[in-house]
Motif scaffolding. Structure first.
Motif, PDB file in Angstrom:
ATOM      1  N   UNK A   1      12.515 -16.009  17.041  1.00  0.00           N
ATOM      2  CA  UNK A   1      13.505 -17.069  16.839  1.00  0.00           C
ATOM      3  C   UNK A   1      12.997 -18.405  16.923  1.00  0.00           C
ATOM      4  N   UNK A   2      13.705 -19.160  16.029  1.00  0.00           N
ATOM      5  CA  UNK A   2      13.457 -20.572  16.145  1.00  0.00           C
ATOM      6  C   UNK A   2      14.810 -21.712  16.008  1.00  0.00           C
ATOM      7  N   UNK A   3      14.781 -22.602  16.604  1.00  0.00           N
ATOM      8  CA  UNK A   3      16.076 -23.319  16.265  1.00  0.00           C
ATOM      9  C   UNK A   3      15.717 -24.762  15.716  1.00  0.00           C
ATOM     10  N   UNK A   4      16.630 -25.297  15.157  1.00  0.00           N
ATOM     11  CA  UNK A   4      16.360 -26.835  14.511  1.00  0.00           C
ATOM     12  C   UNK A   4      18.000 -27.357  14.371  1.00  0.00           C
ATOM     13  N   UNK A   5      18.171 -28.400  14.872  1.00  0.00           N
ATOM     14  CA  UNK A   5      19.521 -28.974  14.803  1.00  0.00           C
ATOM     15  C   UNK A   5      20.283 -28.067  14.901  1.00  0.00           C
ATOM     16  N   UNK A   6      21.391 -27.903  13.839  1.00  0.00           N
ATOM     17  CA  UNK A   6      22.419 -26.722  14.131  1.00  0.00           C
ATOM     18  C   UNK A   6      22.390 -25.283  13.761  1.00  0.00           C
ATOM     19  N   UNK A   7      20.949 -25.207  13.230  1.00  0.00           N
ATOM     20  CA  UNK A   7      20.361 -23.905  12.549  1.00  0.00           C
ATOM     21  C   UNK A   7      19.527 -23.028  13.711  1.00  0.00           C
ATOM     22  N   UNK A   8      20.116 -21.617  13.761  1.00  0.00           N
ATOM     23  CA  UNK A   8      19.275 -20.645  14.818  1.00  0.00           C
ATOM     24  C   UNK A   8      18.884 -19.854  13.719  1.00  0.00           C
ATOM     25  N   UNK A   9      17.559 -19.620  13.461  1.00  0.00           N
ATOM     26  CA  UNK A   9      16.858 -18.616  12.504  1.00  0.00           C
ATOM     27  C   UNK A   9      16.294 -17.642  13.485  1.00  0.00           C
ATOM     28  N   UNK A  10      16.609 -16.485  13.276  1.00  0.00           N
ATOM     29  CA  UNK A  10      16.143 -15.535  14.239  1.00  0.00           C
ATOM     30  C   UNK A  10      16.343 -14.102  13.580  1.00  0.00           C
ATOM     31  N   UNK A  11      15.390 -13.276  14.077  1.00  0.00           N
ATOM     32  CA  UNK A  11      15.606 -11.679  13.767  1.00  0.00           C
ATOM     33  C   UNK A  11      16.637 -10.951  14.516  1.00  0.00           C
ATOM     34  N   UNK A  12      17.298 -10.125  13.895  1.00  0.00           N
ATOM     35  CA  UNK A  12      18.481  -9.533  14.605  1.00  0.00           C
ATOM     36  C   UNK A  12      17.997  -8.777  16.017  1.00  0.00           C
ATOM     37  N   UNK A  13      16.812  -8.318  16.059  1.00  0.00           N
ATOM     38  CA  UNK A  13      16.513  -7.768  17.003  1.00  0.00           C
ATOM     39  C   UNK A  13      15.820  -8.663  18.414  1.00  0.00           C
ATOM     40  N   UNK A  14      16.120  -9.934  18.069  1.00  0.00           N
ATOM     41  CA  UNK A  14      15.329 -10.969  19.027  1.00  0.00           C
ATOM     42  C   UNK A  14      16.248 -11.036  20.531  1.00  0.00           C
ATOM     43  N   UNK A  15      17.443 -10.655  20.504  1.00  0.00           N
ATOM     44  CA  UNK A  15      18.173 -10.955  22.014  1.00  0.00           C
ATOM     45  C   UNK A  15      18.448  -9.559  22.318  1.00  0.00           C
ATOM     46  N   UNK A  16      18.862  -9.388  23.745  1.00  0.00           N
ATOM     47  CA  UNK A  16      19.243  -8.154  24.162  1.00  0.00           C
ATOM     48  C   UNK A  16      20.622  -8.100  24.087  1.00  0.00           C
ATOM     49  N   UNK A  17      21.445  -9.301  24.089  1.00  0.00           N
ATOM     50  CA  UNK A  17      22.787  -9.439  23.495  1.00  0.00           C
ATOM     51  C   UNK A  17      22.966 -10.508  22.466  1.00  0.00           C
ATOM     52  N   UNK A  18      22.759 -10.087  21.472  1.00  0.00           N
ATOM     53  CA  UNK A  18      22.760 -11.044  20.247  1.00  0.00           C
ATOM     54  C   UNK A  18      24.164 -11.702  20.094  1.00  0.00           C
ATOM     55  N   UNK A  19      25.233 -10.730  20.260  1.00  0.00           N
ATOM     56  CA  UNK A  19      26.588 -11.361  19.960  1.00  0.00           C
ATOM     57  C   UNK A  19      26.828 -12.644  21.009  1.00  0.00           C
TER      58      UNK A  19
END
Length: 417
Positions: free
Chosen positions: A236-254
């Motif tokens: 995952x990487x973020x920039x300003x208002x955009x979060x660019x991530x793989x769907x399996x990046x986080x334990x609780x994505x929602x």
């Protein structure tokens, strides 16, 4: 001047080698004991910085650490000449090149006292990195000595692991506005250790005087860690208002997405599904270990390693995104193969600092001419190759120490010797 995002890249040190010291970093393990090319690696890094300048980005540097780390070896009761192979490898590691692990940074718009806070990472999980923080802290204290603009903190106590900005993201409407800071920690990753502890994240948030209502603590997915995403910035990487991530990046994505949607004006999630890009491909290509930046032309740009272009699923996804109306408008490809072979992509090599460049010690800021000077020192002094069987070779040790000193002298930073 207004605040600008500055990318501080670590210059690849003259001891760059493939000792395979990083458990959980699949590329590091896969390439263990291969012959490295320190000169080529450092020049690749210089060219990456040159490409950033051409995009109109502000660019800074961090310097290689003293290698071998003679002080660390002395505290272990030995010397580079007497150390066993394992200790010698740990003392010779050039891993400080990955500046994303140097510190966690909270810019002035987010902090209670209106200064930019930096907390040096303790990197306590891996022996070869655990002794980096002293030399990193020394550089931070020089580069960001303006106390009206910066507050530099020592490390979180070593009982809690902290690996710096590689597990931290910031989202905001625009760089100069108040943002939301996302700290990503781990719990488990199968056979691999989770390197970032939630206790360290919370301590840093307190050091930096962050608003608890605008701070998110997110658990990294155990599946991601087990797949080789040893840091969050591999998925995952973020920039300003955009979060660019793989769907399996986080334990609780929602929960992560809901928090960002609530707190970040105009928040936009750019999510890559496992069906389109399996997490193994994401890790191999370092699609997310990319620099997501906002050049002056306003077209958000993703700077990816050449391995992303060579991974069919990844390149196909990028082409589809670019052909649509998504927020990432351009993709730039850089060659950092020597770093990639040791497990670090474009994002690993840099630390993002939002600041007025005029408040940074100018010796740590670069333009094209200074990069030419750095490249000349590298060409003249960096070893061409290093094999792991020769890490204690006296001639190699002398070459490495002289090379670093030559660079410090060229940049008028001999005080860091």
């Amino acid at each position: 001047m207004p605040l600008r995002e500055i990318n501080f890249d670590g210059i690849v040190g003259p001891s760059h080698n493939y000792a395979g010291l990083s458990l959980g970093n699949l590329a590091s393990t896969r390439n263990a004991r291969q012959v490295s090319q320190p000169r080529a690696a450092a020049l690749e890094g210089v060219e990456k910085m040159r490409a950033n300048l051409q995009l109109g980005l502000a660019q800074g540097i961090f310097l290689p650490h003293p290698r071998p780390d003679r002080d660390w070896l002395a505290r272990l009761g030995t010397t580079i000449e007497q150390a066993d192979d394992a200790l010698a490898a740990n003392a010779m590691s050039a891993s400080a090149m990955w500046a994303a692990n140097a510190a966690t940074v909270s810019p002035a718009p987010d902090t209670g006292d209106g200064t930019c806070h930096l907390t040096v990472a303790n990197l306590r999980t891996m022996p070869h990195r655990s002794h980096e923080w002293q030399a990193t802290l020394a550089q931070l204290q020089v580069a960001f000595a303006d106390r009206a603009a910066f507050t530099v903190h020592g490390p979180v106590p070593g009982v809690f692991g902290d690996e710096g900005a590689a597990n931290h993201m910031r989202l905001c409407a625009s760089h100069g506005e108040s943002g939301v800071e996302v700290f990503v920690y781990g719990r488990t990753g199968g056979a691999f250790p989770a390197r970032q502890h939630i206790e360290a994240c919370k301590a840093i948030a307190r050091f930096h005087q962050l608003d608890p209502e605008r701070t998110i603590f997110a658990e990294q997915s155990p599946q991601a860690i087990e797949a080789g995403a040893f840091h969050n910035d591999v998925v995952a990487v973020a920039n300003e208002r955009v979060l660019f991530a793989h769907e399996q990046a986080f334990a609780d994505r929602d929960a992560v997405v809901a928090g960002c949607e609530r707190l970040v004006p105009g928040f936009e999630l750019v999510e890559v599904s496992a069906a389109d890009v399996p997490i193994a491909d994401a890790v191999t290509s370092y699609l997310f270990n990319a620099q997501l930046v906002s050049p002056p032309d306003g077209e958000m740009t993703l700077i990816v390693p050449s391995e992303a272009r060579e991974t069919p699923s990844v390149w196909a996804w990028l082409q589809r995104h670019l052909s649509g109306n998504g927020p990432i408008r351009k993709v730039e490809v850089v060659d950092v193969r020597q770093s990639m072979a040791n497990g670090g992509g474009p994002a690993c090599l840099r630390l993002r600092v939002l600041a007025d460049p005029a408040t940074v010690d100018p010796r740590f800021m670069v333009d094209a001419a200074k990069l030419d000077r750095i490249a000349a020192v590298i060409e003249a002094h960096w070893p061409q190759t290093i094999g792991n069987d020769g890490l204690r070779d006296p001639a190699l040790v002398e070459t490495i120490e002289r090379a670093r000193l030559a660079l410090l002298n060229e940049l008028d930073l001999a005080q860091l010797a």
